[in-house]
Design a protein around this motif. Structure first.
Motif, PDB file in Angstrom:
ATOM      1  N   ARG B   3       0.828  -1.203   0.000  1.00 54.09           N
ATOM      2  CA  ARG B   3       0.000   0.000   0.000  1.00 54.09           C
ATOM      3  C   ARG B   3       0.864   1.255   0.000  1.00 54.09           C
ATOM      4  O   ARG B   3       0.445   2.302  -0.452  1.00 54.09           O
ATOM      5  CB  ARG B   3      -0.967  -0.045   1.183  1.00 54.09           C
ATOM      6  CG  ARG B   3      -2.015  -1.120   0.953  1.00 54.09           C
ATOM      7  CD  ARG B   3      -2.873  -1.462   2.119  1.00 54.09           C
ATOM      8  NE  ARG B   3      -3.831  -2.472   1.702  1.00 54.09           N
ATOM      9  CZ  ARG B   3      -3.562  -3.766   1.560  1.00 54.09           C
ATOM     10  NH1 ARG B   3      -2.368  -4.225   1.840  1.00 54.09           N
ATOM     11  NH2 ARG B   3      -4.473  -4.608   1.145  1.00 54.09           N
ATOM     12  N   TRP B   6       1.988   1.904  -3.483  1.00 57.37           N
ATOM     13  CA  TRP B   6       0.864   2.498  -4.174  1.00 57.37           C
ATOM     14  C   TRP B   6       0.829   4.005  -3.919  1.00 57.37           C
ATOM     15  O   TRP B   6       0.684   4.804  -4.824  1.00 57.37           O
ATOM     16  CB  TRP B   6      -0.402   1.795  -3.671  1.00 57.37           C
ATOM     17  CG  TRP B   6      -1.672   2.279  -4.250  1.00 57.37           C
ATOM     18  CD1 TRP B   6      -2.218   1.931  -5.450  1.00 57.37           C
ATOM     19  CD2 TRP B   6      -2.576   3.201  -3.656  1.00 57.37           C
ATOM     20  NE1 TRP B   6      -3.405   2.578  -5.629  1.00 57.37           N
ATOM     21  CE2 TRP B   6      -3.653   3.364  -4.551  1.00 57.37           C
ATOM     22  CE3 TRP B   6      -2.584   3.900  -2.457  1.00 57.37           C
ATOM     23  CZ2 TRP B   6      -4.723   4.203  -4.279  1.00 57.37           C
ATOM     24  CZ3 TRP B   6      -3.650   4.729  -2.184  1.00 57.37           C
ATOM     25  CH2 TRP B   6      -4.700   4.877  -3.089  1.00 57.37           C
ATOM     26  N   ARG B  35      -5.417   3.315 -11.198  1.00 57.50           N
ATOM     27  CA  ARG B  35      -6.027   2.093 -10.665  1.00 57.50           C
ATOM     28  C   ARG B  35      -5.306   0.864 -11.209  1.00 57.50           C
ATOM     29  O   ARG B  35      -5.063  -0.100 -10.493  1.00 57.50           O
ATOM     30  CB  ARG B  35      -7.508   2.064 -11.040  1.00 57.50           C
ATOM     31  CG  ARG B  35      -8.274   0.866 -10.508  1.00 57.50           C
ATOM     32  CD  ARG B  35      -8.412   0.897  -8.992  1.00 57.50           C
ATOM     33  NE  ARG B  35      -7.914  -0.312  -8.371  1.00 57.50           N
ATOM     34  CZ  ARG B  35      -8.012  -0.586  -7.070  1.00 57.50           C
ATOM     35  NH1 ARG B  35      -8.567   0.269  -6.243  1.00 57.50           N
ATOM     36  NH2 ARG B  35      -7.526  -1.696  -6.576  1.00 57.50           N
ATOM     37  N   ASP B  39      -3.427  -1.789  -8.948  1.00 58.58           N
ATOM     38  CA  ASP B  39      -3.769  -3.214  -9.007  1.00 58.58           C
ATOM     39  C   ASP B  39      -2.519  -4.062  -9.191  1.00 58.58           C
ATOM     40  O   ASP B  39      -2.353  -5.100  -8.554  1.00 58.58           O
ATOM     41  CB  ASP B  39      -4.730  -3.493 -10.174  1.00 58.58           C
ATOM     42  CG  ASP B  39      -6.163  -3.121  -9.828  1.00 58.58           C
ATOM     43  OD1 ASP B  39      -6.420  -2.754  -8.659  1.00 58.58           O
ATOM     44  OD2 ASP B  39      -7.015  -3.191 -10.721  1.00 58.58           O
ATOM     45  N   LEU B  42      -0.579  -4.081  -5.871  1.00 61.51           N
ATOM     46  CA  LEU B  42      -1.238  -4.851  -4.813  1.00 61.51           C
ATOM     47  C   LEU B  42      -1.280  -6.341  -5.134  1.00 61.51           C
ATOM     48  O   LEU B  42      -1.305  -7.183  -4.236  1.00 61.51           O
ATOM     49  CB  LEU B  42      -2.664  -4.322  -4.581  1.00 61.51           C
ATOM     50  CG  LEU B  42      -2.755  -2.908  -3.988  1.00 61.51           C
ATOM     51  CD1 LEU B  42      -4.186  -2.390  -4.041  1.00 61.51           C
ATOM     52  CD2 LEU B  42      -2.249  -2.877  -2.548  1.00 61.51           C
ATOM     53  N   SER B  43      -1.292  -6.679  -6.414  1.00 58.35           N
ATOM     54  CA  SER B  43      -1.403  -8.092  -6.798  1.00 58.35           C
ATOM     55  C   SER B  43      -0.065  -8.819  -6.797  1.00 58.35           C
ATOM     56  O   SER B  43      -0.024 -10.037  -6.728  1.00 58.35           O
ATOM     57  CB  SER B  43      -1.990  -8.213  -8.211  1.00 58.35           C
ATOM     58  OG  SER B  43      -3.235  -7.585  -8.270  1.00 58.35           O
ATOM     59  N   ALA B  45       3.403 -10.217  -5.463  1.00 56.61           N
ATOM     60  CA  ALA B  45       3.998 -10.577  -4.171  1.00 56.61           C
ATOM     61  C   ALA B  45       5.511 -10.362  -4.203  1.00 56.61           C
ATOM     62  O   ALA B  45       6.214 -10.748  -3.283  1.00 56.61           O
ATOM     63  CB  ALA B  45       3.671 -12.030  -3.837  1.00 56.61           C
ATOM     64  N   TYR B  48       7.222  -8.491  -1.221  1.00 57.23           N
ATOM     65  CA  TYR B  48       7.288  -9.312  -0.006  1.00 57.23           C
ATOM     66  C   TYR B  48       8.383 -10.365  -0.113  1.00 57.23           C
ATOM     67  O   TYR B  48       9.109 -10.623   0.841  1.00 57.23           O
ATOM     68  CB  TYR B  48       5.938  -9.985   0.265  1.00 57.23           C
ATOM     69  CG  TYR B  48       4.892  -9.036   0.794  1.00 57.23           C
ATOM     70  CD1 TYR B  48       4.931  -8.611   2.122  1.00 57.23           C
ATOM     71  CD2 TYR B  48       3.880  -8.551  -0.014  1.00 57.23           C
ATOM     72  CE1 TYR B  48       3.985  -7.733   2.622  1.00 57.23           C
ATOM     73  CE2 TYR B  48       2.924  -7.671   0.478  1.00 57.23           C
ATOM     74  CZ  TYR B  48       2.983  -7.263   1.798  1.00 57.23           C
ATOM     75  OH  TYR B  48       2.052  -6.398   2.292  1.00 57.23           O
ATOM     76  N   GLU B  49       8.476 -10.993  -1.278  1.00 60.18           N
ATOM     77  CA  GLU B  49       9.501 -12.018  -1.468  1.00 60.18           C
ATOM     78  C   GLU B  49      10.895 -11.383  -1.398  1.00 60.18           C
ATOM     79  O   GLU B  49      11.809 -11.938  -0.784  1.00 60.18           O
ATOM     80  CB  GLU B  49       9.280 -12.731  -2.813  1.00 60.18           C
ATOM     81  CG  GLU B  49      10.347 -13.749  -3.188  1.00 60.18           C
ATOM     82  CD  GLU B  49      10.497 -14.905  -2.199  1.00 60.18           C
ATOM     83  OE1 GLU B  49       9.622 -15.103  -1.333  1.00 60.18           O
ATOM     84  OE2 GLU B  49      11.531 -15.602  -2.284  1.00 60.18           O
ATOM     85  N   ARG B  52      11.672 -10.818   2.178  1.00 61.56           N
ATOM     86  CA  ARG B  52      12.008 -12.078   2.857  1.00 61.56           C
ATOM     87  C   ARG B  52      13.474 -12.440   2.618  1.00 61.56           C
ATOM     88  O   ARG B  52      14.208 -12.773   3.552  1.00 61.56           O
ATOM     89  CB  ARG B  52      11.096 -13.216   2.365  1.00 61.56           C
ATOM     90  CG  ARG B  52      11.207 -14.506   3.177  1.00 61.56           C
ATOM     91  CD  ARG B  52      10.459 -15.657   2.523  1.00 61.56           C
ATOM     92  NE  ARG B  52      11.034 -16.048   1.244  1.00 61.56           N
ATOM     93  CZ  ARG B  52      12.167 -16.731   1.096  1.00 61.56           C
ATOM     94  NH1 ARG B  52      12.842 -17.122   2.151  1.00 61.56           N
ATOM     95  NH2 ARG B  52      12.620 -17.025  -0.110  1.00 61.56           N
ATOM     96  N   VAL B 175       3.715   7.419  18.062  1.00 63.26           N
ATOM     97  CA  VAL B 175       4.853   6.738  18.672  1.00 63.26           C
ATOM     98  C   VAL B 175       6.156   7.439  18.280  1.00 63.26           C
ATOM     99  O   VAL B 175       7.095   7.534  19.064  1.00 63.26           O
ATOM    100  CB  VAL B 175       4.868   5.250  18.246  1.00 63.26           C
ATOM    101  CG1 VAL B 175       6.118   4.550  18.739  1.00 63.26           C
ATOM    102  CG2 VAL B 175       3.635   4.539  18.789  1.00 63.26           C
ATOM    103  N   THR B 369       0.639   0.946   6.976  1.00 66.38           N
ATOM    104  CA  THR B 369      -0.288   1.650   6.100  1.00 66.38           C
ATOM    105  C   THR B 369       0.112   3.121   6.055  1.00 66.38           C
ATOM    106  O   THR B 369       0.254   3.750   7.095  1.00 66.38           O
ATOM    107  CB  THR B 369      -1.726   1.526   6.650  1.00 66.38           C
ATOM    108  OG1 THR B 369      -2.041   0.139   6.765  1.00 66.38           O
ATOM    109  CG2 THR B 369      -2.724   2.192   5.719  1.00 66.38           C
ATOM    110  N   ARG B 371       0.031   7.028   5.923  1.00 60.27           N
ATOM    111  CA  ARG B 371      -0.955   8.043   6.308  1.00 60.27           C
ATOM    112  C   ARG B 371      -0.596   9.401   5.723  1.00 60.27           C
ATOM    113  O   ARG B 371      -1.440  10.242   5.519  1.00 60.27           O
ATOM    114  CB  ARG B 371      -0.983   8.210   7.835  1.00 60.27           C
ATOM    115  CG  ARG B 371      -1.154   6.930   8.601  1.00 60.27           C
ATOM    116  CD  ARG B 371      -2.607   6.675   8.909  1.00 60.27           C
ATOM    117  NE  ARG B 371      -2.724   5.350   9.500  1.00 60.27           N
ATOM    118  CZ  ARG B 371      -2.621   5.108  10.797  1.00 60.27           C
ATOM    119  NH1 ARG B 371      -2.444   6.092  11.638  1.00 60.27           N
ATOM    120  NH2 ARG B 371      -2.717   3.879  11.266  1.00 60.27           N
TER     121      ARG B 371
END
Lengths: 376, 376
Positions: B3, B6, B35, B39, B42-43, B45, B48-49, B52, B175, B369, B371
């Motif tokens: 996100r 994005w 958009r 997409d 967001l679609s 991965a 993230y990989e 990792r 925080v 997320t 802000r």
């Protein structure tokens, strides 16, 4: 998480206490009071410590399981320690679904030369699913993209294991929306497939992360018009592999064994703590979460946080020496996950006693930063 | 985390692409494009990989450490895989601070009868701190609440180990604000105490959670006007116990040993990937994160997420076949944590080459997320 407690306090205060005293107390007084209460909630580590104990020393606490009884005793004790004027238990008959040990599954791919390869499948029976019997099932797998395709190919699923390709939509900024959409196959999939004679169904685990292989359970339900068939969720990595093989037209049979079953209903309890109202003791502002949680995990976000932050409202008010005008009632509901019987029992008793509830707020969306609350 | 990618895309698009083409493209076209890009982000991965691999196979990557070299090679490879038109390395001399093994500490409480009790202290030297030498220090502990009290009690800290009670304020909803306030003792504490002859300082770990005992490091710095003295952070549970004992007036001596030291500067690199602009190839929109991370952990949020989401901007644009009008430059900065030398080198070279940067966005606030973003 403490920030959610703070939100809950604000809601309960703004809606009822300040308006009731609007003629005598001015905005500034309210504002100072809110800040003081928020400071207490944010400064106290009690809710976190309560959550640690609930998750780490009690852990899974599905209705009817040993964890349920332990969590009920914990909740009573923690509500008393928080300073509730009154702590009581509301008995409720709960279902007792038992996974019956570790679910097992693998699939066998037969190549053009008749050579068979067996591949493990990480799997978890859906809550409330029936089991397969101790010999398990070994059936042809049929890939079905969605309910629409099921209707078109209904002749092909007879005596097969239907593999639903219920992809979790990653494009929604609201993860909850995708959870609801993909979860339709978890909730209604078994009976939709059983209608056409399927032997069992497998769904993709209803979860956002594509980077792990831990299947997520969650409850299913059966339409009594059709036979009950076993249903399980697959880890997403394994699901991707199986579905890719099915899409490639490979001949695949799935073995699936689950000893899931229902035991006789058990007596569980909604655990309730109250701070008695100084002006309207018979009118209730209710906050709560559900005490039960699924068997394979600790239930921290679902819904340990909802419980500990609700309890913390009593603790904070008591710590401040605040006496609410309305009775504040904290309800830790039994059996939300696979029955909703705790909530139903609470509503029924409240109605039969003619209790006046002026506001109720349940927290069951995880212990994240609060953004909003909804009305249902 | 996706996100945030994005958001970064939205910022870069809204600010420059759509306004540049405002005369020909209408709002609807832009909206559809945004958009579609969202997409894709967001679609996928991929981010993230990548995270990792960075965390789990490379792990800690402080400037000068073996992890730094591994992470640089990883970054080049991942930027190429994302489809960058050009990947290059910008050399920068970086400090090479080395913890020198596990920090050790305990304290000794002497009771009224002269009986001595030794208690372990979970501790972590602050980044860039000097060490104590191999024999360690064994000194009287003096509790100092804040810099104001230090000024009042400056005569008492000579040759002592100053224990700052820099409580992390739990009452801020932000925080980051509390982190900044409590962190003042980490950054300036050693020299403030050294000014009055202190032998070392201990601070409370600058972290929000009161429910763990894992000290957090972070960089300190020395004012060259005063002697450098060793400085370390204590786990919060241990800090609470030590500070309570000091407040109770107990006679306490602290043993502290750290072999922290600087090695000669090393040659590190900012790793840079570009998508060449179709209209303004010599004008840059820069996004980035920092590649280095502290030695005791994996640096997922600080700042692995900033790196992988920046890289994902190139991947997403390339995957869509989108050709940016301005050159998109992804910069993975060297040595943010204990030197800021990567950023300084980048700025200096950009200035000396007369590069025109039309916008720059760095992400180093964790992969949560998004802000907001700020200007500095």
């Amino acid at each position: 998480m403490n920030r959610i407690v703070w939100l809950a306090l604000m809601v309960s205060q703004i809606g009822f206490f300040s308006s009731a005293s609007a003629q005598t107390a001015d905005f500034q007084t309210d504002s100072i009071f809110f800040r003081k209460m928020a400071d207490d909630v944010l400064s106290s580590a009690t809710a976190y410590e309560n959550l640690r104990v609930l998750c780490k020393t009690i852990g899974p606490r599905l209705a009817g399981s040993p964890g349920m009884y332990k969590s009920e005793a914990w909740a009573e004790q923690v509500l008393r320690a928080a300073g509730a004027d009154k702590v009581w238990k509301q008995a409720v008959q709960v279902p007792h679904w038992d996974r019956g040990g570790k679910d097992e599954a693998w699939y066998q791919v037969t190549d053009a030369n008749g050579k068979k390869t067996r591949i493990q499948l990480d799997i978890l029976a859906l809550g409330n699913s029936i089991g397969t019997g101790k010999n398990g099932l070994f059936k042809k797998a049929v890939l079905i993209e969605d309910f629409e395709e099921l209707e078109k190919r209904k002749e092909e699923v007879k005596d097969a294991i239907v593999v639903f390709n219920n992809v979790f939509n990653p494009r929604n900024l609201s993860v909850g929306q995708s959870y609801g959409e993909s979860g339709a196959y978890r909730r209604a999939g078994p009976s939709r497939a059983a209608k056409y004679g399927a032997a069992a169904i497998l769904i993709r685990s209803v979860s956002a992360s594509a980077n792990d292989n831990h299947p997520h359970t969650g409850t299913t339900s059966y339409d009594s018009a059709y036979p009950k068939i076993p249903a399980a969720a697959m880890g997403l990595q394994d699901a991707d592999k199986l579905i890719a093989a099915l899409k490639a037209g490979k001949s695949i049979q799935v073995y699936y064994k689950s000893l899931a079953h229902f035991k006789p209903d058990a007596t569980g309890h909604n655990i309730i703590g109250e701070l008695t109202g100084s002006v309207f003791p018979d009118q209730y502002i209710t906050v709560g979460g559900h005490l039960d949680s699924w068997d394979p995990a600790e239930g921290a976000h679902d819904d340990g946080t909802g419980c500990v932050q609700s309890i913390d409202i009593i603790r904070a008010m008591k710590a401040m020496g605040y006496k609410p005008r309305y009775t504040i009632r904290v309800v830790l509901f039994a059996n939300e996950e696979n029955g909703l019987r705790g909530g139903a029992q609470y509503a029924q008793e409240a109605k039969s006693k003619g209790e006046k509830h002026v506001f109720a707020l349940e927290s069951d969306a995880g212990g994240f930063t609060p953004r909003s609350f909804g009305f249902t």
